[in-house]
Write a protein that holds these residues in place. Structure first.
Motif, short mmCIF file in Angstrom:
data_model
loop_
_atom_site.label_atom_id
_atom_site.label_comp_id
_atom_site.label_asym_id
_atom_site.label_seq_id
_atom_site.Cartn_x
_atom_site.Cartn_y
_atom_site.Cartn_z
N LYS A 1 0.84 -1.20 0.00
CA LYS A 1 0.00 0.00 0.00
C LYS A 1 0.88 1.25 0.00
N GLU A 2 0.29 2.33 -0.43
CA GLU A 2 1.03 3.59 -0.51
C GLU A 2 1.58 3.97 0.87
N GLY A 3 2.86 4.33 0.89
CA GLY A 3 3.49 4.74 2.14
C GLY A 3 4.09 3.59 2.94
N THR A 4 4.06 2.37 2.36
CA THR A 4 4.62 1.22 3.08
C THR A 4 5.84 0.65 2.34
N TYR A 5 6.64 1.51 1.75
CA TYR A 5 7.83 1.06 1.01
C TYR A 5 8.79 0.32 1.93
N ILE A 6 9.28 -0.83 1.45
CA ILE A 6 10.26 -1.62 2.20
C ILE A 6 11.55 -1.67 1.39
N LYS A 7 12.64 -1.33 2.03
CA LYS A 7 13.94 -1.33 1.37
C LYS A 7 14.26 -2.72 0.82
N GLY A 8 14.68 -2.76 -0.44
CA GLY A 8 15.04 -4.02 -1.07
C GLY A 8 13.90 -4.63 -1.88
N PHE A 9 12.70 -4.05 -1.74
CA PHE A 9 11.55 -4.54 -2.50
C PHE A 9 11.20 -3.51 -3.57
N GLY A 10 11.67 -3.77 -4.78
CA GLY A 10 11.39 -2.86 -5.88
C GLY A 10 9.94 -2.91 -6.31
N LYS A 11 9.61 -2.01 -7.22
CA LYS A 11 8.22 -1.88 -7.67
C LYS A 11 7.71 -3.18 -8.30
N LYS A 12 8.55 -3.81 -9.14
CA LYS A 12 8.16 -5.02 -9.84
C LYS A 12 7.91 -6.17 -8.87
N LEU A 13 8.84 -6.36 -7.91
CA LEU A 13 8.71 -7.43 -6.93
C LEU A 13 7.50 -7.20 -6.02
N THR A 14 7.33 -5.95 -5.58
CA THR A 14 6.19 -5.61 -4.71
C THR A 14 4.87 -5.93 -5.39
N GLU A 15 4.75 -5.56 -6.66
CA GLU A 15 3.52 -5.82 -7.41
C GLU A 15 3.28 -7.32 -7.58
N LYS A 16 4.35 -8.06 -7.82
CA LYS A 16 4.26 -9.51 -7.99
C LYS A 16 3.75 -10.18 -6.71
N ILE A 17 4.27 -9.71 -5.58
CA ILE A 17 3.86 -10.27 -4.28
C ILE A 17 2.41 -9.90 -3.98
N LYS A 18 2.03 -8.64 -4.27
CA LYS A 18 0.64 -8.20 -4.06
C LYS A 18 -0.34 -9.06 -4.86
N GLN A 19 0.01 -9.35 -6.10
CA GLN A 19 -0.85 -10.18 -6.95
C GLN A 19 -0.99 -11.58 -6.37
N ALA A 20 0.11 -12.11 -5.85
CA ALA A 20 0.08 -13.45 -5.24
C ALA A 20 -0.82 -13.47 -4.01
N ILE A 21 -0.71 -12.43 -3.18
CA ILE A 21 -1.56 -12.33 -1.97
C ILE A 21 -3.04 -12.34 -2.35
N ASN A 22 -3.38 -11.60 -3.39
CA ASN A 22 -4.78 -11.48 -3.81
C ASN A 22 -5.38 -12.79 -4.32
N LYS A 23 -4.51 -13.69 -4.75
CA LYS A 23 -4.98 -14.97 -5.31
C LYS A 23 -5.12 -16.06 -4.25
N ILE A 24 -4.59 -15.83 -3.05
CA ILE A 24 -4.54 -16.90 -2.04
C ILE A 24 -5.69 -16.78 -1.04
N ASP A 25 -6.40 -17.88 -0.86
CA ASP A 25 -7.42 -18.01 0.18
C ASP A 25 -6.79 -18.90 1.26
N ILE A 26 -6.27 -18.30 2.32
CA ILE A 26 -5.50 -19.04 3.32
C ILE A 26 -6.32 -20.14 3.97
N GLU A 27 -7.55 -19.83 4.37
CA GLU A 27 -8.41 -20.82 5.03
C GLU A 27 -8.62 -22.04 4.13
N LYS A 28 -8.87 -21.78 2.86
CA LYS A 28 -9.10 -22.85 1.89
C LYS A 28 -7.85 -23.73 1.77
#
Length: 296
Positions: free
Chosen positions: A41-68
């Motif tokens: 999310k905006e304002g949560t930049y983490i050092k070492g996580f570039g824009k491309k990697l951050t977006e890739k991880i965000k997309q992965a999070i959105n696809k996962i249903d942990i309970e399932k």
């Protein structure tokens, strides 16, 4: 499963997030659940996580249903142990990059773990000695850890099972994938006398890059690692290197100096690994341990 562990499990499902990246994420967000919903999310930049990697991880999070995903694992009788679970192996927790999650099919026995590894194409001498030392370790109450590969691994597991001992197979696949295929019977016997475990999600197929990574778990679980036979270029030597790097004992079986089967083990001995002729040579390196058979 506690909320903290539930979201740790969720993070473990993301291919691009291993122990080190998750440690960085948690140092920023403090809690895996908060990180799950706030990452990228905006304002949560983490050092070492570039824009491309951050977006890739965000997309992965959105696809996962942990309970399932958790329910799917549990339906198959598989246990999920996270890095913060009480059942997580203490020695494994101490390595530099421990797996975030272990999938366990069977039960992790209590006791002293020794890994036995070696070539997939052993000589008759290597097979004999792997079976002999595995049997002797079981007689001392040791628990044999290996990778269920063809050759030395398979013979080490089989000898432990045949002699009513306990054994653990660390897979480079999901615990629901039997590899190699001819190991189906051995796979079932290991589950009956210990466990098959993996850090990889269910359904993970045998990918070459996964096997060197899983070798750190074989070494990390164990007080020491015995290399029975190995050429100079061998996965068994990768396991030995992990053991050395983590300050664990390394043992090696000597062989003929003109044999490719023993070129790797003889080199280890020259570099300081303890020469082993029997399990006695291994257990005497741990005089502070009570070597007795224990219940599963």
């Amino acid at each position: 499963m506690k909320e903290f562990e539930k979201y740790l499990f969720g993070w473990s499902l993301i291919k691009d997030v291993g122990y080190r990246r998750l440690s960085t994420i948690l140092s920023h967000f403090k809690d895996p659940k908060v990180a799950w919903f706030e990452f990228g999310k905006e304002g949560t930049y983490i050092k070492g996580f570039g824009k491309k990697l951050t977006e890739k991880i965000k997309q992965a999070i959105n696809k996962i249903d942990i309970e399932k995903e958790i329910n799917n694992v549990r339906k198959k009788g598989i246990e999920i142990i996270t890095l913060y679970s009480s059942g997580y192996p203490e020695l494994l927790k101490k390595i530099s990059s421990p797996p975030i999650v272990l999938y366990v099919l069977g039960r992790l026995p209590t006791g002293n773990y020794i890994s036995i590894v070696g070539t997939r194409r052993p000589s008759s001498y290597g097979i004999f000695m792997a079976e002999k030392i595995s049997r002797e370790l079981v007689e001392y109450g040791g628990i044999v850890v290996s990778g269920m590969a063809r050759g030395i691994d398979a013979h080490s597991h089989l000898s432990a099972v045949k002699n009513d001992g306990y054994t653990i197979a660390v897979l480079g696949t999901g615990v629901d994938v039997v590899y190699p295929r001819e190991a189906k019977r051995l796979y079932k016997e290991i589950i009956d006398r210990g466990a098959v475990i993996s850090e990889y999600p269910l359904g993970t197929l045998p990918i070459r890059e996964n096997f060197p990574k899983r070798n750190r778990i074989i070494a990390g679980l164990s007080l020491g690692t015995l290399v029975v036979e190995a050429p100079l270029k061998s996965g068994a030597l990768i396991t030995a290197k992990f053991a050395i790097d983590e300050g664990r004992e390394v043992f090696a079986l000597p062989g003929r100096i003109d044999s490719n089967f023993s070129s790797g083990t003889n080199k280890l001995i020259k570099e300081g690994a303890k020469l082993v002729e029997s399990a006695k040579d291994i257990v005497e390196e741990f005089p502070y341990i009570n070597w007795e058979r224990v219940s599963k």
